[in-house]
Design a protein around this motif. Structure first.
Motif, PDB file in Angstrom:
ATOM      1  N   UNK A   1      -6.488  -5.438  -3.147  1.00 14.27           N
ATOM      2  CA  UNK A   1      -6.574  -6.846  -3.267  1.00 14.27           C
ATOM      3  C   UNK A   1      -7.295  -7.582  -2.134  1.00 14.27           C
ATOM      4  N   UNK A   2      -7.643  -8.814  -1.962  1.00 15.72           N
ATOM      5  CA  UNK A   2      -8.373  -9.548  -1.128  1.00 15.72           C
ATOM      6  C   UNK A   2      -7.820  -9.690   0.326  1.00 15.72           C
ATOM      7  N   UNK A   3      -6.500  -9.082   0.364  1.00 12.86           N
ATOM      8  CA  UNK A   3      -5.838  -9.073   1.816  1.00 12.86           C
ATOM      9  C   UNK A   3      -6.039  -7.368   2.286  1.00 12.86           C
ATOM     10  N   UNK A   4      -6.619  -6.595   1.364  1.00 11.45           N
ATOM     11  CA  UNK A   4      -6.768  -5.192   1.935  1.00 11.45           C
ATOM     12  C   UNK A   4      -5.903  -4.437   1.502  1.00 11.45           C
ATOM     13  N   UNK A   5      -4.747  -4.865   0.655  1.00 10.93           N
ATOM     14  CA  UNK A   5      -3.274  -4.116   0.508  1.00 10.93           C
ATOM     15  C   UNK A   5      -3.610  -3.599  -1.040  1.00 10.93           C
ATOM     16  N   UNK A   6      -3.128  -2.139  -0.907  1.00 14.01           N
ATOM     17  CA  UNK A   6      -3.119  -1.740  -2.382  1.00 14.01           C
ATOM     18  C   UNK A   6      -2.088  -2.528  -3.287  1.00 14.01           C
ATOM     19  N   UNK A   7      -2.647  -3.036  -4.176  1.00 11.72           N
ATOM     20  CA  UNK A   7      -1.728  -4.004  -5.273  1.00 11.72           C
ATOM     21  C   UNK A   7      -1.267  -3.181  -6.502  1.00 11.72           C
ATOM     22  N   UNK A   8      -2.178  -1.944  -6.638  1.00  6.13           N
ATOM     23  CA  UNK A   8      -1.615  -1.228  -8.053  1.00  6.13           C
ATOM     24  C   UNK A   8      -2.059   0.325  -7.790  1.00  6.13           C
ATOM     25  N   UNK A   9      -1.322   1.225  -7.898  1.00  2.99           N
ATOM     26  CA  UNK A   9      -1.672   2.604  -7.695  1.00  2.99           C
ATOM     27  C   UNK A   9      -0.678   3.502  -8.870  1.00  2.99           C
ATOM     28  N   UNK A  10      -1.866   4.442  -9.610  1.00  2.00           N
ATOM     29  CA  UNK A  10      -1.791   5.154 -10.352  1.00  2.00           C
ATOM     30  C   UNK A  10      -0.903   6.459 -10.114  1.00  2.00           C
TER      31      UNK A  10
ATOM     32  N   UNK B   1      -9.832   6.340   0.443  1.00  2.00           N
ATOM     33  CA  UNK B   1     -10.153   4.863  -0.410  1.00  2.00           C
ATOM     34  C   UNK B   1      -9.552   3.639   0.121  1.00  2.00           C
ATOM     35  N   UNK B   2      -8.299   3.567   0.676  1.00  7.64           N
ATOM     36  CA  UNK B   2      -7.738   2.473   1.439  1.00  7.64           C
ATOM     37  C   UNK B   2      -8.694   2.270   2.634  1.00  7.64           C
ATOM     38  N   UNK B   3      -8.982   3.212   3.336  1.00 12.42           N
ATOM     39  CA  UNK B   3      -9.892   2.884   4.524  1.00 12.42           C
ATOM     40  C   UNK B   3     -11.276   2.270   4.171  1.00 12.42           C
ATOM     41  N   UNK B   4     -11.794   2.682   3.142  1.00 14.21           N
ATOM     42  CA  UNK B   4     -13.107   2.032   2.617  1.00 14.21           C
ATOM     43  C   UNK B   4     -12.945   0.777   1.717  1.00 14.21           C
ATOM     44  N   UNK B   5     -12.232   0.673   0.718  1.00 18.44           N
ATOM     45  CA  UNK B   5     -12.033  -0.374   0.166  1.00 18.44           C
ATOM     46  C   UNK B   5     -11.568  -1.694   0.962  1.00 18.44           C
ATOM     47  N   UNK B   6     -10.418  -1.309   1.741  1.00 18.08           N
ATOM     48  CA  UNK B   6      -9.565  -2.279   2.429  1.00 18.08           C
ATOM     49  C   UNK B   6     -10.371  -3.185   3.179  1.00 18.08           C
ATOM     50  N   UNK B   7     -11.138  -2.737   4.036  1.00 16.34           N
ATOM     51  CA  UNK B   7     -12.186  -3.617   5.044  1.00 16.34           C
ATOM     52  C   UNK B   7     -13.060  -4.612   4.237  1.00 16.34           C
ATOM     53  N   UNK B   8     -13.464  -4.128   3.029  1.00 17.22           N
ATOM     54  CA  UNK B   8     -14.520  -5.010   2.392  1.00 17.22           C
ATOM     55  C   UNK B   8     -13.706  -5.989   1.556  1.00 17.22           C
TER      56      UNK B   8
END
Length: 268
Positions: A234-243, A192-199
């Motif tokens: 977030x807009x920088x591609x970093x995880x800002x919150x994680x369950x 999910x990081x690999x697919x959310x982050x670039x966008x």
């Protein structure tokens, strides 16, 4: 550019396969909890009423917006005074869709999405969607997708939502692992990081994916476990919150996100 701060709540709830009344009651409780902590938008998991691929949907799935599932969520949104995004199994004619809705605090459904990139193992149960949409709200322009929609080649769905002006993309999910999965060896979530982050980086958007927890009891993935690990990038591609990760890791995750106040025009 000016921005407004929006409190999101990701309701990482336990979904009991086939138990719609119980799952809707649990969802309502989490919506109420989110409202008490000043959330403006609560995101619930994919396939909320029955669980992903549960065959009980064949006899019990209902319509959007008039069915019991959607009406219950609409009443909860109105009572709590916040936006609600949730996965819903939809009956339309002789077809079932793995769908999702975004509901205003007035109880009105303003976005209705049918999952496009459904896994092949679920094609015998769910028909496929054929369009995407965004909605303008006082929280910003919001786009809606479901789980595996995020990893179509080139992230085409999330990129298209961003090109349509979405500033926040919300995604009900059902993230599952096989029984022998060891998170200490392979921490969950890199897909999910690999697919959310670039966008997120390319378009300056937020993406929030909320997964349930609990067992999958039917279909090719019977014995798999949904494990939460919900995240906001977030807009920088970093995880800002994680369950938290785990079959029993029910939780309500809060994050304040800064959304630009100026609505970008829809791409023509």
């Amino acid at each position: 550019m000016k921005s407004t701060t929006v409190r999101l709540a990701l309701a990482q709830i336990h979904i009991a396969p086939g138990e719609r009344a119980r799952n809707l009651q649990r969802a309502t409780e989490f919506i109420e909890k989110a409202a008490r902590r000043n959330a403006r938008l609560v995101i619930l998991p994919e396939a909320l009423p029955f669980g992903w691929m549960d065959p009980s949907a064949l006899g019990q799935a209902d319509h959007i917006p008039g069915g019991e599932t959607c009406q219950t969520l609409s009443r909860a949104a109105e009572a709590a005074g916040l936006y609600v995004c949730s996965g819903v199994i939809e009956r339309h004619g002789d077809k079932l869709f793995n769908a999702a809705v975004l509901i205003r605090p007035t109880g009105e459904v303003i976005l209705h999405h049918r999952k496009i990139n459904e896994l092949k193992i679920a094609h015998d149960l769910y028909a496929l969607g054929d369009r995407i949409r965004v909605a303008d709200t006082e929280l910003g322009r919001i786009g809606l997708m479901i789980c595996a929609d995020a990893f179509v080649p080139g992230q085409a769905i999330s990129r298209s939502l961003a090109l349509m002006g979405a500033q926040l993309i919300v995604s009900p999910c059902a993230w599952a692992v096989p029984p022998d999965f060891d998170s200490s060896v392979t921490p969950y979530g890199q897909l999910w990081i690999d697919n959310y982050g670039p966008v997120c980086r390319e378009f300056g958007v937020w993406i929030a994916g909320c997964s349930n927890v609990g067992p999958i009891q039917s279909g090719p993935w019977a014995g798999y476990k949904c494990i939460g690990a919900s995240m906001v990038v977030g807009p920088d591609g970093r995880v800002r919150a994680h369950g938290p990760f785990g079959e029993d890791s029910e939780d309500l995750i809060f994050i304040d996100v800064d959304v630009p106040t100026r609505i970008r025009p829809v791409c023509c």
